[in-house]
Design an enzyme around this catalytic site. Structure first.
Site, mmCIF file in Angstrom:
data_model
loop_
_atom_site.group_PDB
_atom_site.id
_atom_site.type_symbol
_atom_site.label_atom_id
_atom_site.label_comp_id
_atom_site.label_asym_id
_atom_site.label_seq_id
_atom_site.Cartn_x
_atom_site.Cartn_y
_atom_site.Cartn_z
ATOM 1 C CB CYS A 190 -23.406 45.371 13.060
ATOM 2 S SG CYS A 190 -22.525 43.725 12.312
ATOM 3 N NE ARG A 198 -23.358 48.798 17.678
ATOM 4 C CZ ARG A 198 -23.502 48.212 19.037
ATOM 5 N NH1 ARG A 198 -23.069 49.076 20.133
ATOM 6 N NH2 ARG A 198 -23.758 47.037 18.990
ATOM 7 C CD1 TRP A 232 -16.885 42.865 14.228
ATOM 8 C CD2 TRP A 232 -15.492 44.690 13.385
ATOM 9 N NE1 TRP A 232 -15.455 42.662 14.482
ATOM 10 C CE2 TRP A 232 -14.475 43.842 13.884
ATOM 11 C CE3 TRP A 232 -15.058 45.899 12.569
ATOM 12 C CZ2 TRP A 232 -13.311 44.090 13.833
ATOM 13 C CZ3 TRP A 232 -13.773 45.981 12.516
ATOM 14 C CH2 TRP A 232 -12.829 45.001 13.425
ATOM 15 C CG ASN A 283 -25.045 43.831 16.644
ATOM 16 O OD1 ASN A 283 -24.176 43.356 16.344
ATOM 17 N ND2 ASN A 283 -25.214 44.396 17.937
ATOM 18 N N GLY A 284 -25.245 40.665 15.893
ATOM 19 C CA GLY A 284 -25.434 39.584 16.692
ATOM 20 C C GLY A 284 -24.953 38.206 15.994
ATOM 21 C CD GLU A 310 0.719 44.997 25.236
ATOM 22 O OE1 GLU A 310 -0.222 45.852 25.096
ATOM 23 O OE2 GLU A 310 1.452 44.974 24.566
ATOM 24 C CE LYS A 332 -1.293 48.938 24.245
ATOM 25 N NZ LYS A 332 -0.714 48.008 23.742
ATOM 26 C CD GLU A 349 0.834 51.467 21.767
ATOM 27 O OE1 GLU A 349 0.363 51.582 20.478
ATOM 28 O OE2 GLU A 349 0.636 50.498 22.472
ATOM 29 C CG HIS A 370 22.779 39.779 33.089
ATOM 30 N ND1 HIS A 370 24.073 39.208 33.661
ATOM 31 C CD2 HIS A 370 21.860 38.885 33.294
ATOM 32 C CE1 HIS A 370 23.403 37.939 34.275
ATOM 33 N NE2 HIS A 370 22.357 37.853 34.059
ATOM 34 C CE LYS A 391 -6.366 49.205 16.774
ATOM 35 N NZ LYS A 391 -6.078 48.780 18.320
HETATM 36 C C1 AGP Z 1 -0.200 48.290 19.962
HETATM 37 O O1 AGP Z 1 -0.837 48.875 20.799
HETATM 38 C C2 AGP Z 1 -0.054 48.946 18.646
HETATM 39 N N1 AGP Z 1 -1.196 49.667 18.172
HETATM 40 C C3 AGP Z 1 0.947 48.302 17.625
HETATM 41 O O2 AGP Z 1 1.968 47.688 18.500
HETATM 42 C C4 AGP Z 1 -0.024 46.816 16.933
HETATM 43 O O3 AGP Z 1 0.048 45.816 18.161
HETATM 44 C C5 AGP Z 1 1.008 46.369 15.934
HETATM 45 O O4 AGP Z 1 1.075 47.405 14.942
HETATM 46 C C6 AGP Z 1 0.489 45.159 15.344
HETATM 47 O O5 AGP Z 1 -0.749 45.266 14.949
HETATM 48 P P1 AGP Z 1 -1.716 43.997 14.315
HETATM 49 O O6 AGP Z 1 -1.999 43.182 15.487
HETATM 50 O O7 AGP Z 1 -2.913 44.757 13.632
HETATM 51 O O8 AGP Z 1 -1.136 43.211 13.352
#
Ligand code: AGP
Length: 595
Positions: free
Chosen positions: A2, A27, A72, A98-99, A468, A472, A475, A491, A590
């Site tokens: 927080c 935060r 948070w 905060n904690g 993954e 990354k 993205e 294949h 996000k």
């Molecule tokens: C990952 O870097 C992305 N932001 C996206 O793939 C994310 O993982 C996906 O939208 C799932 O989000 P969530 O974990 O909040 O459900």
């Protein structure tokens, strides 16, 4: 995590508190509040962001001493009553914190027995009640006595209606004092005070401070001590990123702490953090894990963790596809992983599972999120707010939750269990070693940034790591990247290989090693440059690959953690080389709240 602030001086406190809080919303931002001491103590708090709070506050709140908080949530979902500041029964003592107070339930019971009335579900509220218990007109003494009973982490700012001062203290949570001219400021971090001063004092663990407009007094172990004054040259924005160029890099570097906090927040390894067995049943059911994006890659790794340790059959499904798959057996134990707790596809899957009579465990990073409210059981990760769209620290925290979920049920002998627990506790320092080797990764990223197509390959528990790594890179660097099971290249994808298509190969010291080495030789035969992630001291791969990134030795079950952190750095530096907007990449959000 927080954000807390305090002000004492000649100016009206309200506007300063609100402005400082707004700079700390990175935060935590699920609720906020302020308390101002004028003629009396006034407290205002709501489950809204700072800007919204400003709109609903009375225009004039008279008072030149105040404290504030942006939250948070960890204990008690975001709500007006759980927001800070919290007060004692008299309403004269106000605290922002905060904690995490680990022994709050015991203290709460004790204080309730002594007649104290609690209003919220938070751990924090025990603090003002403890201070009230010891208060006899000396706030500093009462705070010191109260903190002797508190176990856990805290940064607090306290004020009482009868004394024109702020009392502050910290232990395992950051707290700074901003030095002004006949005024002083308190905050969790420098962004909050840079609009007013750049002269700060960093408090140390177990410091207790008394702050007036003219003076600050810091004591440690009951003795007055001096603390060094620092001049900050950062801008507010730089400071919010803790001096890192981007939130993503800051969040990558937070992972050793996130691993410690996430595991530290769980009970002992023998006490399940969620019940996997069906009510009244000792046998472990089949497990179904669902998620989207990066969380889905954690689910795929979870399949290996639970499969290997629990010897149960584990199925994974993309939540967005699950809604079209066949009938659901209510006998399965369903786990849904979602950082934000608001991803539409994952929420729809939870609802479908519950309609089918399934018990749903949710692993999420956001207390009070929709997913946490509709779940049967919730496992929280403690990654803190993740600002960068690209998920990094939340992914590692999800893996910690999956390891800790499995260990109490692990069908392994005690020696193996002990070595796994020890391996987990050593992970923060192993990850730190990967971070310390960042420059080497950045060098490879410079090379990688020149290509347009990249393959990531892995086997077993590291196949999802290949997925993954590719996600990354896609993205944030806008390079076309594919994660592939190494055994699948022959294949089809072999057709795409060549000197302009590099391959990133992810190794682990497990039963996939020899097959991976063969695959890398096959890739080299098709002229693709190969960069390999290997365990330090590995010579065999060094002979075949064009370049290697040496990673610290860990149990193969934990290799996805160190491998992924290296790939996060690779994606970050490649995107940086290509001048991309790293924290807020084009076309992404996000939290994806639409199907
Ligand atoms: C990952 O870097 C992305 N932001 C996206 O793939 C994310 O993982 C996906 O939208 C799932 O989000 P969530 O974990 O909040 O459900």
């Amino acid at each position: 995590m927080c954000g807390i602030v305090g002000y004492i001086g000649a100016r009206q406190a309200k506007p300063i508190l609100l402005n400082s809080l707004a700079h700390l919303e990175y935060r935590g931002y699920d609720s906020c509040g302020i308390a101002v001491l004028g003629a009396g103590l006034e407290v205002y708090k709501e489950a809204v962001r700072v800007q919204a709070l400003e709109k609903i506050l009375p225009k004039n709140i008279d008072g030149k001493i105040g404290i504030g908080h942006t939250r948070w949530a960890t204990h008690g979902e975001p709500s007006q009553v759980n927001a800070h500041p919290h007060c004692d029964c008299t309403g004269k003592i106000a605290v922002v914190h905060n904690g995490v107070i680990n022994n709050f339930q015991k203290l709460r019971q004790q204080l309730t027995g002594e007649g104290h009335k609690f209003l919220s579900e938070t751990d924090t509220e025990v603090i003002p009640h403890l201070i009230e218990k010891y208060y006899d007109g000396d706030l500093e003494k009462a705070v010191a006595m109260a903190l002797r009973e508190v176990e856990g982490s805290y940064a607090i700012v306290v004020m009482v209606a009868d004394e024109p001062k702020l009392v502050v203290a910290r232990k395992d949570s950051p707290l700074i004092i901003g030095l002004g001219d006949r005024e002083n400021f308190v905050a969790s971090d420098v962004p909050a005070i840079l609009d007013y001063t750049n002269r700060v004092v960093y408090l140390e663990d177990d410091d207790l401070g008394v702050i007036t407009p003219e003076d600050i007094k810091v004591s440690h172990g009951g003795r007055v001590v001096g603390r060094e004054k620092h001049e900050i040259s950062w801008s507010v924005e730089d400071a919010q990123k803790g001096g890192y160029a981007h939130f993503m890099l800051k969040e990558i570097h937070e992972q050793p702490k996130v691993i410690r906090d996430t595991i530290g927040g769980y009970a002992s390894v023998t006490e399940p953090i969620a019940s996997l067995a069906m009510p009244g049943d000792t046998l472990l059911p089949d497990v179904l894990i669902l998620a989207c994006g990066t969380s889905y890659h954690a689910a795929l790794i979870g399949k290996h963790i639970l499969g290997e340790l629990l010897r149960v059959s584990v199925r994974t499904e993309l939540a967005s596809e699950f809604n079209y798959s066949g009938p659901i057996s209510s006998k399965s134990r369903a786990i849904v992983i979602t950082q934000s707790g608001e991803t539409a596809d994952s929420l729809k899957a939870i609802k479908r599972l519950k309609e089918a009579g399934c018990q749903v465990i949710v692993i999420t990073n956001v207390v009070g999120s929709t997913a946490s409210r509709i779940a049967d059981q919730v496992i929280y990760t403690r990654a803190g707010p993740e600002i960068s769209v690209a998920a990094t620290k939340s992914f590692t925290a999800q893996l910690m939750a999956l390891y800790w979920l499995a260990l109490p049920y692990a069908k392994v002998d005690i020696r193996r269990l002990d070595s796994l627990v020890m391996g987990l506790r050593q992970l923060p320092s192993k990850v730190q070693q990967v971070l310390d080797n960042e420059a080497v990764v950045a060098e490879y990223a410079r090379q990688l940034s020149k290509y347009e197509n990249v393959f990531f390959i892995g086997r077993g528990i590291n196949f999802p790591v290949a997925l993954e790594g590719a996600l990354k890179l896609k993205e944030i660097s806008y390079l076309h990247a594919e994660g592939y099971a190494a055994g699948e290249l022959k294949h089809g994808p072999f057709a795409l290989l060549g000197s302009d298509t590099p391959v990133v190969a992810i190794f682990a010291q497990d039963n996939t090693y020899e097959a991976m080495l063969t695959n890398v030789k096959e890739v080299k035969a098709r002229k693709s440059p190969v960069m390999a992630l290997v365990e330090e001291g590995d010579e065999a791969v060094q002979e075949v690959a064009d370049s290697v990134i040496a990673l610290p030795q860990v149990d193969a079950l934990f290799s996805p953690v160190v491998n992924t952190v290296a790939l996060q750095l690779l994606a970050y530096h490649t995107a940086k080389e290509r001048g991309c907007s790293i924290d807020f990449p084009r076309n992404l959000a996000k939290s994806v709240t639409v199907e």
